[in-house]
Design a protein around this motif. Sequence first.
Motif, mmCIF file in Angstrom:
data_model
loop_
_atom_site.group_PDB
_atom_site.id
_atom_site.type_symbol
_atom_site.label_atom_id
_atom_site.label_comp_id
_atom_site.label_asym_id
_atom_site.label_seq_id
_atom_site.Cartn_x
_atom_site.Cartn_y
_atom_site.Cartn_z
ATOM 1 N N GLU A 190 -50.408 30.867 150.444
ATOM 2 C CA GLU A 190 -49.185 30.235 150.932
ATOM 3 C C GLU A 190 -48.045 30.392 149.938
ATOM 4 O O GLU A 190 -46.878 30.477 150.316
ATOM 5 C CB GLU A 190 -49.450 28.761 151.226
ATOM 6 C CG GLU A 190 -50.381 28.545 152.417
ATOM 7 C CD GLU A 190 -50.791 27.099 152.598
ATOM 8 O OE1 GLU A 190 -50.307 26.242 151.826
ATOM 9 O OE2 GLU A 190 -51.605 26.833 153.501
ATOM 10 N N MET A 191 -48.373 30.456 148.649
ATOM 11 C CA MET A 191 -47.343 30.696 147.640
ATOM 12 C C MET A 191 -46.674 32.050 147.860
ATOM 13 O O MET A 191 -45.444 32.170 147.789
ATOM 14 C CB MET A 191 -47.960 30.623 146.243
ATOM 15 C CG MET A 191 -46.982 30.892 145.092
ATOM 16 S SD MET A 191 -46.680 32.630 144.682
ATOM 17 C CE MET A 191 -48.273 33.109 144.042
ATOM 18 N N THR A 192 -47.482 33.088 148.134
ATOM 19 C CA THR A 192 -46.892 34.409 148.346
ATOM 20 C C THR A 192 -46.003 34.403 149.579
ATOM 21 O O THR A 192 -44.959 35.065 149.609
ATOM 22 C CB THR A 192 -47.974 35.492 148.486
ATOM 23 O OG1 THR A 192 -48.712 35.311 149.696
ATOM 24 C CG2 THR A 192 -48.922 35.492 147.301
ATOM 25 N N GLN A 193 -46.394 33.652 150.602
ATOM 26 C CA GLN A 193 -45.571 33.546 151.809
ATOM 27 C C GLN A 193 -44.242 32.863 151.512
ATOM 28 O O GLN A 193 -43.179 33.283 151.993
ATOM 29 C CB GLN A 193 -46.327 32.765 152.887
ATOM 30 C CG GLN A 193 -47.665 33.358 153.249
ATOM 31 C CD GLN A 193 -47.564 34.745 153.820
ATOM 32 O OE1 GLN A 193 -47.182 34.928 154.965
ATOM 33 N NE2 GLN A 193 -47.883 35.745 153.014
ATOM 34 N N LYS A 194 -44.312 31.829 150.709
ATOM 35 C CA LYS A 194 -43.094 31.093 150.354
ATOM 36 C C LYS A 194 -42.137 31.968 149.563
ATOM 37 O O LYS A 194 -40.925 31.992 149.829
ATOM 38 C CB LYS A 194 -43.466 29.852 149.529
ATOM 39 C CG LYS A 194 -42.276 29.004 149.124
ATOM 40 C CD LYS A 194 -42.734 27.774 148.349
ATOM 41 C CE LYS A 194 -41.537 26.922 147.919
ATOM 42 N NZ LYS A 194 -41.983 25.715 147.139
ATOM 43 N N VAL A 195 -42.670 32.719 148.601
ATOM 44 C CA VAL A 195 -41.824 33.607 147.807
ATOM 45 C C VAL A 195 -41.224 34.697 148.691
ATOM 46 O O VAL A 195 -40.049 35.043 148.558
ATOM 47 C CB VAL A 195 -42.621 34.226 146.642
ATOM 48 C CG1 VAL A 195 -41.804 35.316 145.949
ATOM 49 C CG2 VAL A 195 -42.995 33.147 145.637
ATOM 50 N N ALA A 240 -56.610 29.493 150.167
ATOM 51 C CA ALA A 240 -55.481 29.612 151.079
ATOM 52 C C ALA A 240 -54.180 29.094 150.470
ATOM 53 O O ALA A 240 -53.103 29.622 150.750
ATOM 54 C CB ALA A 240 -55.788 28.867 152.373
ATOM 55 N N GLU A 241 -54.281 28.066 149.626
ATOM 56 C CA GLU A 241 -53.067 27.497 149.039
ATOM 57 C C GLU A 241 -52.290 28.533 148.232
ATOM 58 O O GLU A 241 -51.057 28.532 148.225
ATOM 59 C CB GLU A 241 -53.416 26.307 148.141
ATOM 60 C CG GLU A 241 -53.882 25.069 148.897
ATOM 61 C CD GLU A 241 -55.350 25.103 149.255
ATOM 62 O OE1 GLU A 241 -55.851 24.086 149.768
ATOM 63 O OE2 GLU A 241 -56.001 26.140 149.039
ATOM 64 N N ARG A 242 -53.015 29.396 147.561
ATOM 65 C CA ARG A 242 -52.345 30.411 146.753
ATOM 66 C C ARG A 242 -51.702 31.474 147.636
ATOM 67 O O ARG A 242 -50.656 32.019 147.304
ATOM 68 C CB ARG A 242 -53.345 31.060 145.791
ATOM 69 C CG ARG A 242 -53.988 30.071 144.825
ATOM 70 C CD ARG A 242 -52.964 29.306 144.015
ATOM 71 N NE ARG A 242 -53.581 28.539 142.948
ATOM 72 C CZ ARG A 242 -52.921 27.771 142.089
ATOM 73 N NH1 ARG A 242 -51.621 27.655 142.188
ATOM 74 N NH2 ARG A 242 -53.567 27.110 141.140
ATOM 75 N N CYS A 271 -59.462 34.928 151.429
ATOM 76 C CA CYS A 271 -60.227 35.865 152.240
ATOM 77 C C CYS A 271 -59.463 36.165 153.521
ATOM 78 O O CYS A 271 -58.624 35.391 153.956
ATOM 79 C CB CYS A 271 -61.579 35.256 152.605
ATOM 80 S SG CYS A 271 -62.568 34.858 151.159
ATOM 81 N N GLN A 272 -59.815 37.248 154.181
ATOM 82 C CA GLN A 272 -59.091 37.676 155.371
ATOM 83 C C GLN A 272 -59.171 36.638 156.485
ATOM 84 O O GLN A 272 -58.224 36.497 157.251
ATOM 85 C CB GLN A 272 -59.643 39.010 155.852
ATOM 86 C CG GLN A 272 -59.355 40.144 154.879
ATOM 87 C CD GLN A 272 -59.786 41.485 155.428
ATOM 88 O OE1 GLN A 272 -60.161 41.594 156.586
ATOM 89 N NE2 GLN A 272 -59.733 42.496 154.603
ATOM 90 N N HIS A 273 -60.269 35.929 156.573
ATOM 91 C CA HIS A 273 -60.413 34.998 157.686
ATOM 92 C C HIS A 273 -59.503 33.788 157.560
ATOM 93 O O HIS A 273 -59.357 33.014 158.503
ATOM 94 C CB HIS A 273 -61.869 34.543 157.825
ATOM 95 C CG HIS A 273 -62.324 33.646 156.716
ATOM 96 N ND1 HIS A 273 -62.866 34.117 155.546
ATOM 97 C CD2 HIS A 273 -62.310 32.291 156.608
ATOM 98 C CE1 HIS A 273 -63.186 33.095 154.760
ATOM 99 N NE2 HIS A 273 -62.859 31.984 155.395
ATOM 100 N N LEU A 274 -58.868 33.617 156.415
ATOM 101 C CA LEU A 274 -58.008 32.452 156.214
ATOM 102 C C LEU A 274 -56.603 32.665 156.750
ATOM 103 O O LEU A 274 -55.803 31.753 156.775
ATOM 104 C CB LEU A 274 -57.934 32.118 154.722
ATOM 105 C CG LEU A 274 -59.226 31.622 154.112
ATOM 106 C CD1 LEU A 274 -59.036 31.377 152.621
ATOM 107 C CD2 LEU A 274 -59.708 30.355 154.794
#
Length: 331
Positions: free
Chosen positions: A211-216, A207-209, A13-16
């Motif tokens: 973070e995956m997009t950020q890592k990639v 949020a964990e998912r 969600c956006q708030h995360l």
Amino acid sequence: MKKLLFLLAFLPCQHLFAQTEPTYAEKLGYPKGKKVLIIHVDDVGMSYESNQGAIKAIREGVANSLSVMMPCGWVPGFVHYWKENKDIDAGLHLTMTSEWKDYRWGPLAGKTNVKGLTDTEGALWRSVADVVKNASPDEVETEIRAQLERARTMGFEPTHLDSHMGTLFATPEFLERYLKVGMQEKIPVMFPGGHNTAIQGEEKMIAERFEMTQKVGKQLWAAGLPVLDDLENSSYGWKGPENGDKSEKALQKYKTAKYIEAIGKLKPGLTMVIMHCTIHTEVFPHISDSWPTREGDFLAMIDPELRKYIEKEGIVLTTWREAMQRRGKVK
């Protein structure tokens, strides 16, 4: 037909998430606080109508990028045009499915080399789920490379890679091979690794998912490739006016309004806006019943009202080619 089903299930969600770092657009040297758009036409090479819709959307409208389905029958028709018009930003719409009933295509790697990608008709599977069920990551990578090889054999060097029907986002293993080829070949890949505001999902997203997009995203950037901050991919679901009017005037008005609304909601950064453009013929409805939304996309792209909106809002238009050129200048 929705892209990034895999990613959509992974976003929060956006708030995360709060934007704290510069956008990838800023890192590429685009103005801070600006919406920077790649207005992108999918499915080029699929049909004559798809070719003409994409070309006209770029030449007469605001679209500025496209990608080609290399296994399809009208690829030569586009590539021959492109060879005389190399200013067009053209990538590969990597294709692992053949979704229509009567108009179909098979893998370029050959059935014997990618048996898991082919159905009982010898064509690529109709659905993403069937590809996931039957194909191995090795077969997917083999077909990706075969499609890139055909392009290069034809003298067509793509500006970027993306995924037809989001198949290459359907499993982590498929995604890994897609990213691998892009990084090894130094070809930008469609992947939203920034704030991802437009494609954030419902409250169940975690949020964990994200973070995956950020890592990639960071991985692609470190490999010397540009990265999208976001992706606007909702246009295929805009079916047309509620009153059922499918006239050109009605479709254009409806789709233009939807694009203005969607673009208006975007946050600053580099965003790829996805669409499918076809011109009207008597033939295309026999290929797909999606013709109203595709014709509507085309009509919106050539609508002076959409151009006026983009100019009035100070929106910056760019291409994958320019983004890659800018990336090459950033340390």
